[in-house]
Write an enzyme that holds these catalytic residues in place. Structure first.
Site, PDB file in Angstrom:
ATOM      1  N   CYS A 123       0.841  -1.202   0.000  1.00 30.12           N
ATOM      2  CA  CYS A 123       0.000   0.000   0.000  1.00 30.12           C
ATOM      3  C   CYS A 123       0.876   1.252   0.000  1.00 30.12           C
ATOM      4  O   CYS A 123       1.675   1.453   0.930  1.00 30.12           O
ATOM      5  CB  CYS A 123      -0.919  -0.021   1.223  1.00 30.12           C
ATOM      6  SG  CYS A 123      -1.877   1.485   1.447  1.00 30.12           S
ATOM      7  N   CYS A 179       0.336   3.447   3.078  1.00 32.41           N
ATOM      8  CA  CYS A 179       0.939   2.835   4.269  1.00 32.41           C
ATOM      9  C   CYS A 179       2.449   3.065   4.291  1.00 32.41           C
ATOM     10  O   CYS A 179       3.035   3.311   5.357  1.00 32.41           O
ATOM     11  CB  CYS A 179       0.629   1.343   4.301  1.00 32.41           C
ATOM     12  SG  CYS A 179      -1.132   0.942   4.358  1.00 32.41           S
TER      13      CYS A 179
END
Length: 278
Positions: free
Chosen positions: A56, A59
């Protein structure tokens, strides 16, 4: 002398690496790793938990801020942790993770979802100023320790297990994709059949059905063979009594008729005798 000087550089680099390795290791330990085995530790104390995935981009951008915030955990008396949803699918189902990254605040078993800015300063203010009190906690029905969320966690773990088996059938055993689907279809039918039989067995044991006995048709009761001769004798006696009574009634009727005829004759003879005497 030249060789001794050339050896100083590798030795210095080696010492630097040896000194830096424990420092880097200690820095990474500020963020605790949460798994399916130790997630109940979140129910005690104050926690900030990040749910992320390595692939991600958001993230990845959050990781430096999260690591810096973890360094303040001891001063703020808060535990900073993270969960890799790719390795812990059960926790992603237990906490209903629908977007990444997702951050939860937990205080003595009450979970609240953090939706503020994702910077170190904002995280620190969120804990120090107790801004989490203005957020409504997650309902107990949807709490990670509830039966509903435990079932959801088991479902996510089952899906991950099925995916692992599918990859094993295709990559290791060399089965085609349709062959793997066929195996899962047969397993689903068999498990459904066994589950259905088990549920029927349990229902029959707990709530047995009341079977109604068919009502007998009206019929004459048959006497045993030993009483049949006695019954025949009684019937014959009744028949004889009926015959005797019929004969007596007939004889009485005949006597009455004779008596009536004699009376008529006497009446007719009486006047004739009177005329003869005159």
């Amino acid at each position: 002398m030249a060789p001794s000087g050339s050896l100083r550089i590798p030795v210095a680099v080696l010492l630097l690496l040896l000194w830096g390795a424990p420092w880097a290791h200690g820095k990474r330990s500020d963020v605790r790793i949460i798994t399916d085995e130790n997630w109940r530790e979140l129910l005690e104390g104050e926690w900030m938990i990040e749910f992320y995935a390595p692939w991600c981009p958001a993230c990845q951008n959050l990781q430096p801020e999260w690591e810096s915030f973890a360094e303040w955990g001891e001063d703020l008396e808060v535990n900073v942790a993270k969960v890799d949803v790719t390795e812990q699918p059960g926790l992603s189902g237990r906490f209903i993770i629908t977007a990444l990254p997702t951050i939860y605040h937990c205080k003595d078993g009450e979970f609240r979802r953090y939706q503020g800015p994702r910077t170190k300063k904002d995280f620190i203010n969120f804990i120090s100023d107790k801004e989490w009190k203005s957020i409504e906690p997650v309902s107990s029905w949807f709490g990670p320790g509830s039966i509903l969320m435990s079932s959801m966690s088991a479902l996510f773990q089952l899906s991950m297990w099925i995916r692992t088996c599918h990859n094993y059938f295709i990559e290791d055993l060399g089965l085609p994709i349709w062959g793997s689907y066929t195996v899962f279809a047969l397993a689903t039918l068999l498990s459904g059949l066994l589950l259905g039989l088990f549920m029927i067995f349990v229902a029959d044991c707990l709530c047995p059905s009341k079977r109604r006995r068919p009502q007998p048709y009206p019929s004459r009761k048959l006497l045993p063979e030993s009483s049949q001769p006695l019954k025949k004798v009684e019937e014959e006696q009744e028949a004889d009594v009926e015959d005797v009574s019929e004969e007596e009634s007939e004889s009485k009727e005949g006597a009455n008729k004779d008596f009536a005829q004699n009376a008529v004759r006497q009446r007719s003879v009486g006047p004739s005798l009177a005329t003869d005497k005159s």
